[in-house]
Design an enzyme around this catalytic site. Sequence first.
Site, mmCIF file in Angstrom:
data_model
loop_
_atom_site.group_PDB
_atom_site.id
_atom_site.type_symbol
_atom_site.label_atom_id
_atom_site.label_comp_id
_atom_site.label_asym_id
_atom_site.label_seq_id
_atom_site.Cartn_x
_atom_site.Cartn_y
_atom_site.Cartn_z
ATOM 1 N N LYS A 13 0.844 -1.190 0.000
ATOM 2 C CA LYS A 13 0.000 0.000 0.000
ATOM 3 C C LYS A 13 0.884 1.246 0.000
ATOM 4 O O LYS A 13 2.032 1.128 0.393
ATOM 5 C CB LYS A 13 -0.927 -0.006 1.214
ATOM 6 C CG LYS A 13 -0.165 -0.081 2.558
ATOM 7 C CD LYS A 13 -0.541 0.977 3.517
ATOM 8 C CE LYS A 13 0.198 2.258 3.324
ATOM 9 N NZ LYS A 13 1.210 2.581 4.326
ATOM 10 N N HIS A 24 -0.391 -4.803 5.825
ATOM 11 C CA HIS A 24 0.180 -5.654 6.876
ATOM 12 C C HIS A 24 -0.654 -5.663 8.156
ATOM 13 O O HIS A 24 -0.509 -6.555 8.973
ATOM 14 C CB HIS A 24 1.653 -5.310 7.137
ATOM 15 C CG HIS A 24 1.868 -4.086 7.978
ATOM 16 N ND1 HIS A 24 1.787 -2.819 7.473
ATOM 17 C CD2 HIS A 24 2.159 -3.934 9.301
ATOM 18 C CE1 HIS A 24 2.021 -1.947 8.438
ATOM 19 N NE2 HIS A 24 2.251 -2.592 9.560
ATOM 20 N N GLU A 65 1.706 6.972 16.847
ATOM 21 C CA GLU A 65 3.100 6.530 16.818
ATOM 22 C C GLU A 65 3.959 7.611 17.448
ATOM 23 O O GLU A 65 3.624 8.794 17.348
ATOM 24 C CB GLU A 65 3.588 6.381 15.376
ATOM 25 C CG GLU A 65 2.750 5.497 14.520
ATOM 26 C CD GLU A 65 3.317 5.382 13.107
ATOM 27 O OE1 GLU A 65 4.006 4.395 12.840
ATOM 28 O OE2 GLU A 65 3.081 6.278 12.287
ATOM 29 N N ASP A 108 -1.552 7.337 4.045
ATOM 30 C CA ASP A 108 -0.589 6.379 4.584
ATOM 31 C C ASP A 108 -1.247 5.401 5.558
ATOM 32 O O ASP A 108 -0.917 4.219 5.580
ATOM 33 C CB ASP A 108 0.532 7.162 5.294
ATOM 34 C CG ASP A 108 1.662 6.257 5.764
ATOM 35 O OD1 ASP A 108 2.143 5.450 4.955
ATOM 36 O OD2 ASP A 108 2.063 6.350 6.942
ATOM 37 N N HIS A 168 -4.913 0.931 6.428
ATOM 38 C CA HIS A 168 -4.992 0.166 7.677
ATOM 39 C C HIS A 168 -6.255 0.456 8.500
ATOM 40 O O HIS A 168 -6.929 -0.465 8.954
ATOM 41 C CB HIS A 168 -3.778 0.461 8.560
ATOM 42 C CG HIS A 168 -2.462 0.277 7.858
ATOM 43 N ND1 HIS A 168 -2.221 -0.745 6.973
ATOM 44 C CD2 HIS A 168 -1.306 0.972 7.931
ATOM 45 C CE1 HIS A 168 -0.974 -0.658 6.537
ATOM 46 N NE2 HIS A 168 -0.398 0.378 7.095
ATOM 47 N N LYS A 209 1.677 10.831 13.729
ATOM 48 C CA LYS A 209 3.097 10.552 13.979
ATOM 49 C C LYS A 209 3.586 11.517 15.048
ATOM 50 O O LYS A 209 3.016 12.585 15.239
ATOM 51 C CB LYS A 209 3.898 10.729 12.696
ATOM 52 C CG LYS A 209 3.606 9.638 11.664
ATOM 53 C CD LYS A 209 4.771 9.423 10.733
ATOM 54 C CE LYS A 209 4.484 8.330 9.723
ATOM 55 N NZ LYS A 209 4.684 6.977 10.253
HETATM 56 C C1 BG6 Z 1 3.028 1.721 7.356
HETATM 57 C C2 BG6 Z 1 3.118 3.210 7.170
HETATM 58 O O1 BG6 Z 1 2.154 1.164 6.425
HETATM 59 O O2 BG6 Z 1 2.557 1.447 8.657
HETATM 60 C C3 BG6 Z 1 4.037 3.822 8.216
HETATM 61 O O3 BG6 Z 1 3.607 3.512 5.881
HETATM 62 C C4 BG6 Z 1 3.592 3.430 9.601
HETATM 63 O O4 BG6 Z 1 4.074 5.229 8.097
HETATM 64 C C5 BG6 Z 1 3.420 1.916 9.691
HETATM 65 O O5 BG6 Z 1 4.605 3.842 10.517
HETATM 66 C C6 BG6 Z 1 2.797 1.521 11.015
HETATM 67 O O6 BG6 Z 1 2.816 0.129 11.105
HETATM 68 P P1 BG6 Z 1 2.967 -0.584 12.517
HETATM 69 O O7 BG6 Z 1 2.862 -2.037 12.182
HETATM 70 O O8 BG6 Z 1 4.292 -0.180 13.054
HETATM 71 O O9 BG6 Z 1 1.826 -0.070 13.333
#
Ligand code: BG6
Length: 501
Positions: free
Chosen positions: A150, A180, A218, A237, A242, A342
Site C-alpha cells: 500500500k 500488513h 506513533e 498512509d 490500515h 506521527k
Molecule cells: C506503514 C506506514 O504502512 O505502517 C508507516 O507507511 C507506519 O508510516 C506503519 O509507521 C505503522 O505500522 P505498525 O505495524 O508499526 O503499526
Amino acid sequence: MKIIEPCTLVIFGAAGNLSRRKLIPALFSLEQVGRLPDKLVLLACNVEQRRREDWVVEVCNILEPLYPQGIDQVALERFCARWHYHASAPGDDAAYQRLQQMIEEDEAFPANVVFYMAVRPTGVQEIIEKLGGAGLLKQKNGWRRVVIEKPFGYDLLSAQTLQASLYKHLDEPQIFRIDHYLGKGTVQNVMVFRFANILLEPLWNHHYIDHVQITHSETIGIEGRADYYDNSGALRDMIQSHLLQLLALVAMEPPVTMSAEHLRDEKVKVLQAIRPITQNSVNAHAFRGQYTNGTIDGKAVPGYLEEAGVPPDSSTETYAALKVFIDNWRWAGVPFYLRTGKRMADASSAICIRFKNPPQDLLRHTRQGPQRPNWIMLGIQPHDTMKMEMQVKVPGLDLHTRTISLDATYHKGSEANVDAYEGLLLDVMLGDQSLFLRIDEVEAAWRVVDPIIKVWAMERGFITSYPAGSAGPRGTYRLFDRDDQFWRKSLNLDGADSQPY
Ligand code: BG6
C-alpha cells in the site's frame, strides 16, 4: 499445516527500508522455526551492482543486531545459502532479460515465483511492465504472483489506472495487495472475538453501540521517508488502508465462510456503505495536523518541516482524524471515529467501542459522579489486550457505583510474538488471498478519502500544528457528534475521562 510448493521469492528493493525492517527479519524468523520450504530460493534485486557474497554479509548485518543474545548460527547459515543477488536498475531492459534467463534456465530457481514490490509506489507500474514484457508473469510451468504494498495508487483514479496496467499482464488471483495490518494477530482476533462468541452479536449494532473509535498513534516520525511521505500524508498512509480495514472488520456482517472471497465480499459491502463525505462537509468530518518540534521520551525531536527532504512550506498532514457513518441497517447513525498521528506522546493502536447508557438511569440519585458507559476495547499495539469496563457497587452501606475494568490479556508470556509479515509471506507462497485486499475494497476505500484529499490539496495555506510528543492537535473535538463523546486517553480506567482535544 499446508505444504508450500518449491518457489523463488524475488524482492525488488531488497536493500530498501521495508525489506531491511520487515521482510528479511520476517523471513529469517520463519527460517528459525522451520516454516520456510526447503526449496525456497531468495533473490534480492536492487539498483547497485553487488556480488552475492557482499549481499549475504549485508543480510547478516541486518539480522545480527536483532538478536543481541546471539543469533541461531545454524539457521543463519541455512538462510544465507538461499540468497542470490541480481542488479536491476529501473528502465534497464537487459537486466530483465538476464532475470528471465536466470529464472527460466537455471535449475537452481524453482519455476513458481513470487515478485515482491518492496519499492516506492511510483516504481511498481514500470517493474510490472518490464516483467510482463520479459514474459516473466506468464504461468507456463509454474505459478507467478506479485505482491504490491500500500498505498495502491494515490487516489481512486490512479488506483484504477494502476489496476488496468496490472491486468495487462496479471489475473486477479496472481495479485496480492498487502495491508500488513491484516497480518497482525490482534486484528485477526477481531474476527474471532466477533464470530466465535455469540454473546456479543445481539449487542453489535446501533441499538447498543454509541460510537466506535479506532486509533493508531506513533512516537516515530517519518524515518527518512520524506520523498514518499510528503506526497502521501497520514490520510493516505494510514487511514485509507490500515484504519479503514480495521473498521471493515469491526463492522462487517458474518461472512458465509472464512474463504478469501466470502470474507472480502463482506468487507467491501461495509466500505461501500460508508456515507460519502461531500467536499462541502469535509471540515465537519475530517481534521488534519502537522507536528512541530517537541520532546519524545525526553529527547528533543525536530518538527515535520525541519525533517530532511521535506519542503519548508509543506502542508502535508502527519495527523488525520475522520468521522464516518456506515449507512446500513446494523450501523445506522453510529459514528466511527478514526485517528492517526506521527510523533505523538504514545505508540499505541486500539479499537474502542463505547456502548449506550441504559434506557433508564435508575441509580442517578445514589451515584456519585456522572453516569459511566460500558466500553469494550481491543488493544492492538503495544500489547494484545481485551478490556471491558463495567459498573459495580462499591462495598459498603450506600448504593454507590464505580467502574471496573475486566482485563482479559490473552497473550501468555510463553507465546511467541509473530510479526505480521511472517504469516502474510507464507500466505503468498500458499496462494491464500484472504488477508490481501481485493481491488473493489481498495477502490471503495479511495472513494471514502478522495473528497478529503481534494479539499486538503486545495487548502494548502494553513495546517493546525501540534508539538511532537503531545496528544495531537487541539480542536479535533469538533468532529464529535455530542458533548459526551471524546477520545479515550488510554485503555486504562482513567483513560475514559474527557480530554480537551
Ligand atoms: C506503514 C506506514 O504502512 O505502517 C508507516 O507507511 C507506519 O508510516 C506503519 O509507521 C505503522 O505500522 P505498525 O505495524 O508499526 O503499526
